[in-house]
Design a protein around this motif. Structure first.
Motif, PDB file in Angstrom:
ATOM      1  N   TYR A  76       0.705  -1.120   0.098  1.00 34.22           N
ATOM      2  CA  TYR A  76      -0.059   0.162  -0.103  1.00 34.22           C
ATOM      3  C   TYR A  76       0.924   1.149   0.008  1.00 34.22           C
ATOM      4  O   TYR A  76       0.584   2.244  -0.678  1.00 34.22           O
ATOM      5  N   ALA A  77       1.896   1.301   0.879  1.00 33.92           N
ATOM      6  CA  ALA A  77       2.856   2.357   1.173  1.00 33.92           C
ATOM      7  C   ALA A  77       3.503   2.695  -0.402  1.00 33.92           C
ATOM      8  O   ALA A  77       3.539   3.905  -0.647  1.00 33.92           O
ATOM      9  N   ILE A  78       4.027   1.830  -0.863  1.00 35.78           N
ATOM     10  CA  ILE A  78       4.797   1.828  -2.440  1.00 35.78           C
ATOM     11  C   ILE A  78       3.401   2.688  -3.322  1.00 35.78           C
ATOM     12  O   ILE A  78       3.931   3.527  -4.088  1.00 35.78           O
ATOM     13  N   ILE A  79       2.365   1.817  -3.306  1.00 34.68           N
ATOM     14  CA  ILE A  79       1.440   2.476  -4.503  1.00 34.68           C
ATOM     15  C   ILE A  79       1.084   3.870  -4.080  1.00 34.68           C
ATOM     16  O   ILE A  79       0.973   4.821  -5.198  1.00 34.68           O
ATOM     17  N   LEU A 125      -3.247   7.956   7.649  1.00 38.05           N
ATOM     18  CA  LEU A 125      -3.675   7.252   8.920  1.00 38.05           C
ATOM     19  C   LEU A 125      -4.152   5.659   8.478  1.00 38.05           C
ATOM     20  O   LEU A 125      -3.808   4.967   9.571  1.00 38.05           O
ATOM     21  N   LEU A 126      -4.273   5.302   7.313  1.00 34.54           N
ATOM     22  CA  LEU A 126      -4.403   4.064   6.996  1.00 34.54           C
ATOM     23  C   LEU A 126      -3.102   3.204   7.046  1.00 34.54           C
ATOM     24  O   LEU A 126      -2.975   2.019   7.945  1.00 34.54           O
ATOM     25  N   VAL A 127      -1.980   3.618   6.568  1.00 29.27           N
ATOM     26  CA  VAL A 127      -0.589   2.840   6.781  1.00 29.27           C
ATOM     27  C   VAL A 127      -0.205   3.028   8.307  1.00 29.27           C
ATOM     28  O   VAL A 127       0.622   2.193   8.749  1.00 29.27           O
ATOM     29  N   LEU A 140       9.327   1.548   9.845  1.00 27.75           N
ATOM     30  CA  LEU A 140       9.748   2.966   9.015  1.00 27.75           C
ATOM     31  C   LEU A 140       8.317   3.195   8.180  1.00 27.75           C
ATOM     32  O   LEU A 140       8.019   4.498   8.077  1.00 27.75           O
ATOM     33  N   ASN A 141       7.588   2.413   7.876  1.00 24.60           N
ATOM     34  CA  ASN A 141       6.144   2.751   7.204  1.00 24.60           C
ATOM     35  C   ASN A 141       5.280   3.542   8.214  1.00 24.60           C
ATOM     36  O   ASN A 141       4.717   4.670   7.535  1.00 24.60           O
ATOM     37  N   ASN A 142       5.405   3.355   9.369  1.00 23.56           N
ATOM     38  CA  ASN A 142       4.431   4.264  10.247  1.00 23.56           C
ATOM     39  C   ASN A 142       5.063   5.704  10.328  1.00 23.56           C
ATOM     40  O   ASN A 142       4.231   6.604  10.545  1.00 23.56           O
TER      41      ASN A 142
END
Length: 199
Positions: A76-79, A125-127, A140-142
């Protein structure tokens, strides 16, 4: 009402009425429209998108530790990070410009500052709530998602005002100076009425 019970106007309006110099808050509020402020917002948005993509790529390694949810969150984070970059870079690179045209047609809300801000806030907020190992610990995503959510708030509430979008596919062309279409009947309507008028 009694004359002494008049409401006090905000300083933004009092200064103009009483020829007072603008307050510090008014001057700060006007700074949000400067080229420096909009450039800062653009660079932080691009950085937020790049950071989200990078964090997503690093987060893909979670599959090797069996962290399926974090792996999906990294996808999700990449997209979403790529989408942020496309929206921010717009027409600077030909390949990105082609992708932006698709966003302009199918995700029109992302071409406006508030729509883009709500998207950034929602994605952030989703990620943000997808933690490694399904726990409340942070990866790291957060951190990247939190940064994007903060940038989304600044876009949504127009803390820094972006310039209006450049005309692209799907945007209306502004009227020529002096064009007036405020009459109740158009020229075409007048011609049809004249043709149908009994003789």
């Amino acid at each position: 009402k009694k004359p002494g019970n008049r409401r006090k106007l905000p300083s933004r309006y009092r200064g103009a009425m009483a020829d007072e110099p603008p307050s510090r808050l008014d001057r700060l509020w006007e700074l949000r429209k400067t080229r420096t402020a909009t450039t800062l917002l653009k660079f932080t948005s691009i950085f937020g998108g790049l950071f989200l993509v990078l964090a997503g790529i690093i987060g893909l390694t979670g599959i090797f530790q069996g962290q399926i949810v974090y792996f999906v969150g990294s996808l999700y984070a990449i997209i979403f990070g790529c989408t942020v970059l496309i929206v921010e870079v717009r027409d600077k690179v030909p390949m990105v410009s082609a992708a932006y045209q698709q966003i302009d047609v199918y995700l029109k809300f992302m071409t406006l500052q508030r729509g883009k801000g709500l998207y950034y806030l929602g994605v952030g907020l989703l990620v943000l709530y997808i933690g490694p190992d399904g726990t409340s610990s942070w990866g790291l995503n957060n951190v990247a998602a939190l940064l994007l959510a903060i940038i989304g708030v600044s876009h949504t509430f127009k803390l820094i005002k972006e310039s209006d979008p450049v005309l692209g596919p799907g945007n209306d062309v502004p009227l020529a100076p002096g064009a007036d279409f405020s009459s109740t009947r158009s020229d075409w309507g007048n011609m049809v009425a004249a043709a149908n008028k009994p003789r």
